[in-house]
Write a protein that holds these residues in place. Structure first.
Motif, PDB file in Angstrom:
ATOM      1  N   LYS A  57       1.189  -1.125  -0.306  1.00 15.96           N
ATOM      2  CA  LYS A  57      -0.018  -0.050  -0.064  1.00 15.96           C
ATOM      3  C   LYS A  57       0.768   1.018   0.213  1.00 15.96           C
ATOM      4  CE  LYS A  57      -3.298  -2.229   2.348  1.00 15.96           C
ATOM      5  NZ  LYS A  57      -4.650  -2.355   4.536  1.00 15.96           N
ATOM      6  N   ASN A  58       1.806   0.916   0.169  1.00 14.49           N
ATOM      7  CA  ASN A  58       3.000   2.493   0.167  1.00 14.49           C
ATOM      8  C   ASN A  58       2.651   3.219  -1.225  1.00 14.49           C
ATOM      9  OD1 ASN A  58       4.296   1.804   2.159  1.00 14.49           O
ATOM     10  ND2 ASN A  58       7.124   1.586   1.761  1.00 14.49           N
ATOM     11  N   PRO A  59       2.444   4.616  -0.508  1.00 15.98           N
ATOM     12  CA  PRO A  59       2.413   5.789  -2.034  1.00 15.98           C
ATOM     13  C   PRO A  59       3.640   6.007  -2.483  1.00 15.98           C
ATOM     14  CG  PRO A  59       2.026   6.606   0.221  1.00 15.98           C
ATOM     15  CD  PRO A  59       2.649   4.750   0.279  1.00 15.98           C
ATOM     16  N   THR A  60       3.393   6.394  -3.935  1.00 15.86           N
ATOM     17  CA  THR A  60       4.589   6.879  -4.417  1.00 15.86           C
ATOM     18  C   THR A  60       4.510   8.098  -4.341  1.00 15.86           C
ATOM     19  OG1 THR A  60       3.575   6.603  -6.373  1.00 15.86           O
ATOM     20  CG2 THR A  60       4.789   4.906  -6.526  1.00 15.86           C
ATOM     21  N   ASP A  61       6.286   8.588  -4.403  1.00 13.83           N
ATOM     22  CA  ASP A  61       6.361   9.684  -4.908  1.00 13.83           C
ATOM     23  C   ASP A  61       7.673   9.445  -5.314  1.00 13.83           C
ATOM     24  OD1 ASP A  61       7.648  12.240  -4.089  1.00 13.83           O
ATOM     25  OD2 ASP A  61       6.159  12.467  -2.014  1.00 13.83           O
ATOM     26  N   VAL A  62       7.768   9.836  -6.818  1.00 16.30           N
ATOM     27  CA  VAL A  62       9.290   9.707  -7.657  1.00 16.30           C
ATOM     28  C   VAL A  62       9.937  11.305  -6.630  1.00 16.30           C
ATOM     29  CG1 VAL A  62       9.304  10.494  -9.834  1.00 16.30           C
ATOM     30  CG2 VAL A  62       7.332   8.951  -9.559  1.00 16.30           C
ATOM     31  N   ALA A  63       9.309  11.981  -7.033  1.00 20.07           N
ATOM     32  CA  ALA A  63      10.753  13.188  -6.109  1.00 20.07           C
ATOM     33  C   ALA A  63      11.237  12.731  -5.283  1.00 20.07           C
ATOM     34  CB  ALA A  63       9.561  14.590  -5.905  1.00 20.07           C
ATOM     35  N   LYS A  64      10.876  12.007  -3.711  1.00 14.47           N
ATOM     36  CA  LYS A  64      11.860  11.236  -3.103  1.00 14.47           C
ATOM     37  C   LYS A  64      11.908  10.105  -3.612  1.00 14.47           C
ATOM     38  CE  LYS A  64       9.567  14.229   0.161  1.00 14.47           C
ATOM     39  NZ  LYS A  64       8.488  14.209   1.088  1.00 14.47           N
ATOM     40  N   GLY A  65      11.639   9.510  -4.330  1.00 11.00           N
ATOM     41  CA  GLY A  65      12.566   8.534  -4.835  1.00 11.00           C
ATOM     42  C   GLY A  65      11.071   7.515  -4.617  1.00 11.00           C
ATOM     43  N   LEU A  66      10.273   7.581  -3.384  1.00 12.86           N
ATOM     44  CA  LEU A  66       9.349   6.664  -2.829  1.00 12.86           C
ATOM     45  C   LEU A  66       8.546   5.582  -3.550  1.00 12.86           C
ATOM     46  CD1 LEU A  66       8.635   8.294   0.591  1.00 12.86           C
ATOM     47  CD2 LEU A  66      10.963   6.803  -0.121  1.00 12.86           C
ATOM     48  N   ARG A  67       8.458   4.375  -3.961  1.00 11.16           N
ATOM     49  CA  ARG A  67       7.386   3.730  -4.155  1.00 11.16           C
ATOM     50  C   ARG A  67       7.030   2.540  -3.783  1.00 11.16           C
ATOM     51  NH1 ARG A  67      12.411   2.971  -4.903  1.00 11.16           N
ATOM     52  NH2 ARG A  67      14.175   0.763  -4.809  1.00 11.16           N
ATOM     53  N   VAL A  68       5.824   1.820  -4.075  1.00  4.39           N
ATOM     54  CA  VAL A  68       5.620   0.588  -3.720  1.00  4.39           C
ATOM     55  C   VAL A  68       6.853  -0.995  -3.805  1.00  4.39           C
ATOM     56  CG1 VAL A  68       3.965  -1.490  -4.291  1.00  4.39           C
ATOM     57  CG2 VAL A  68       3.176   1.061  -4.670  1.00  4.39           C
ATOM     58  N   GLY A  69       6.863  -1.266  -2.765  1.00  6.85           N
ATOM     59  CA  GLY A  69       7.214  -2.310  -2.078  1.00  6.85           C
ATOM     60  C   GLY A  69       8.217  -2.325  -1.017  1.00  6.85           C
ATOM     61  N   GLY A  70       9.355  -2.732  -0.991  1.00  2.72           N
ATOM     62  CA  GLY A  70      10.329  -2.750   0.181  1.00  2.72           C
ATOM     63  C   GLY A  70      11.184  -3.425   0.309  1.00  2.72           C
ATOM     64  N   SER A  71      12.038  -3.269   1.314  1.00  2.37           N
ATOM     65  CA  SER A  71      13.325  -4.595   1.634  1.00  2.37           C
ATOM     66  C   SER A  71      12.461  -4.723   3.410  1.00  2.37           C
ATOM     67  CB  SER A  71      14.591  -3.646   1.167  1.00  2.37           C
ATOM     68  OG  SER A  71      14.881  -4.720   2.012  1.00  2.37           O
ATOM     69  N   ILE A  72      12.966  -6.339   3.130  1.00  5.80           N
ATOM     70  CA  ILE A  72      12.720  -7.014   4.182  1.00  5.80           C
ATOM     71  C   ILE A  72      14.527  -8.028   4.912  1.00  5.80           C
ATOM     72  CG2 ILE A  72      11.283  -9.209   5.480  1.00  5.80           C
ATOM     73  CD1 ILE A  72       9.415  -8.484   3.853  1.00  5.80           C
ATOM     74  N   ILE A  73      14.497  -7.733   5.579  1.00  7.44           N
ATOM     75  CA  ILE A  73      15.869  -8.313   6.166  1.00  7.44           C
ATOM     76  C   ILE A  73      15.628  -9.497   7.353  1.00  7.44           C
ATOM     77  CG2 ILE A  73      18.256  -7.825   6.536  1.00  7.44           C
ATOM     78  CD1 ILE A  73      17.901  -5.092   5.897  1.00  7.44           C
ATOM     79  N   ASN A  74      15.794 -10.539   7.342  1.00  9.67           N
ATOM     80  CA  ASN A  74      15.592 -11.597   8.320  1.00  9.67           C
ATOM     81  C   ASN A  74      17.222 -11.597   8.653  1.00  9.67           C
ATOM     82  OD1 ASN A  74      13.511 -11.071   7.260  1.00  9.67           O
ATOM     83  ND2 ASN A  74      12.833 -12.884   6.098  1.00  9.67           N
ATOM     84  N   THR A  75      16.880 -11.833  10.294  1.00  9.75           N
ATOM     85  CA  THR A  75      18.409 -12.173  10.407  1.00  9.75           C
ATOM     86  C   THR A  75      18.917 -13.719  10.856  1.00  9.75           C
ATOM     87  OG1 THR A  75      19.038  -9.995  11.832  1.00  9.75           O
ATOM     88  CG2 THR A  75      19.977 -11.868  12.667  1.00  9.75           C
TER      89      THR A  75
END
Length: 284
Positions: free
Chosen positions: A136-154
Motif C-alpha cells: 500500500k506504499n504511496p509513490t513519490d517520484v521526487a523523493k524516490g519512494l515507491r510501492v514495495g520495500g526491503s525485508i531483512i531477516n536475521t
C-alpha cells in the motif's frame, strides 16, 4: 547530501541491543525514520535517546513488542504506518539463543518451542504484516519512494553449517529463516518487495557472549575464525544498511553471509590472530 534511507521508514525488532541497536543508529544517520521495537522497552527507549543526541533531526518511535505474538507484530506495523504513512524497511532482527539449548538428547521441548516461537514465527509475523503494508506504499517520484520495500531477516552462519557448540533449536530455527526468506523473495519479487537474510558469524554481542559463557566455549568458536576475532555488531549494521538501501536493488532471496570467513574456511590460517577489530569500529 541525502542519506541512503532518506524519507524512508524502517522497523527494527530487537532494537534495544546488539545488531538492532547499531542498525537503529546507522539507519537514523542515513535519513530513515526508525521504529525501535523490543520486548525490553527501557532498552529501546535508551536507544531512542541516544539517537536524539547523535542525530537531533531523526524521527523515532519506540514500541514494546513480543515478536512471538502475532497481535503485537500487527500492532507494531499498524502504529508505524499510522504515524509515518508507510513502511519501507522491515528488519526482522529479534531472536533468542537460550542458554539451555543443547543437543538433540539434552534440549527440553519447552526450549525448542520457545526458540521456534521467537526465531521462526517472529520472522513470519514480521514479514506477513510488512508485506501487507508495503503493498500500500504511496509513490513519490521526487523523493524516490515507491510501492514495495526491503525485508531483512536475521539468520546465522549456523544455518549453512553445523555449530561446534551444540545449540540444536537455534540452528534449526535459523535454517528455517533461510528457507522462509527464499520463498518469500520468490513469491513477492514482482511486487517490488525484496527479501534477504543476513547471516552473521560469531559476534561480540550479549546474545552470544551470554551463551559462550566460558573461555573454553569461546575458544571453541574462535579456533574456526580465520580473522581470529568475533565480529562487531556495527559491522552487521553496515551490512543491514546495504540490504535496506537501493545499493542492493538487484538482490533478493540472498543469504548474505557476514562471518569473518568462517563459512569458507576448512582450517584457520597460520599466523597470529587479529584479536581486535579495526580502530574505526572500536570508537563507533
Amino acid at each position: 547530501m541525502p542519506g541512503r534511507l532518506q524519507h524512508r521508514v524502517a522497523i527494527i525488532t530487537g532494537a534495544g541491543s546488539g545488531i538492532g541497536l547499531e542498525s537503529a543508529i546507522l539507519f537514523a544517520s542515513e535519513g530513515a525514520s526508525v521504529v525501535l521495537a523490543d520486548i525490553n522497552l527501557p532498552a529501546a527507549e535508551r536507544v531512542s535517546k541516544l539517537i536524539a543526541e547523535l542525530h537531533p533531526n531523526a524521527q523515532t518511535l519506540v514500541k514494546k513488542s513480543d515478536v512471538g505474538k502475532e497481535s503485537d507484530v500487527k500492532a507494531l506495523v499498524d502504529d508505524t504506518v499510522a504515524k509515518f504513512g508507510r513502511l519501507d524497511v522491515m528488519f526482522n532482527n529479534a531472536g533468542i539463543m537460550h542458554p539451555e539449548d543443547s543437543t538433540a538428547l539434552d534440549t527440553e521441548e519447552s526450549i525448542w518451542d520457545l526458540t521456534m516461537q521467537i526465531n521462526v514465527k517472529g520472522v513470519w509475523f514480521g514479514s506477513k504484516y510488512a508485506i501487507l503494508a508495503m503493498r500500500k506504499n504511496p509513490t513519490d517520484v521526487a523523493k524516490g519512494l515507491r510501492v514495495g520495500g526491503s525485508i531483512i531477516n536475521t539468520a546465522s552462519f549456523v544455518a549453512v553449517m553445523g555449530a561446534a557448540t551444540p545449540q540444536l533449536a537455534y540452528t534449526a530455527s535459523k535454517g528455517a529463516v533461510l528457507a522462509m526468506t527464499r520463498e518469500l523473495a520468490m513469491v513477492h519479487a514482482r511486487e517490488g518487495i525484496r527479501v534477504n537474510s543476513l547471516c552473521p558469524g560469531p559476534l561480540r554481542t550479549p546474545l552470544l557472549m551470554d551463551f559462550l559463557n566460558t573461555e573454553e566455549k569461546r575458544q571453541r568458536r574462535l579456533v574456526h575464525l580465520p580473522m581470529g576475532r568475533f565480529g562487531e555488531a556495527v559491522e552487521l549494521a553496515r551490512s543491514a544498511l546495504f540490504l535496506a538501501s537501493d545499493d542492493s536493488s538487484y538482490m533478493t532471496g540472498t543469504d548474505f553471509l557476514v562471518d569473518g570467513g568462517l563459512s569458507s574456511c576448512y582450517v584457520t590460517p597460520e599466523g597470529e590472530p587479529v584479536l581486535q577489530p579495526p580502530a574505526s569500529l572500536q570508537t563507533a
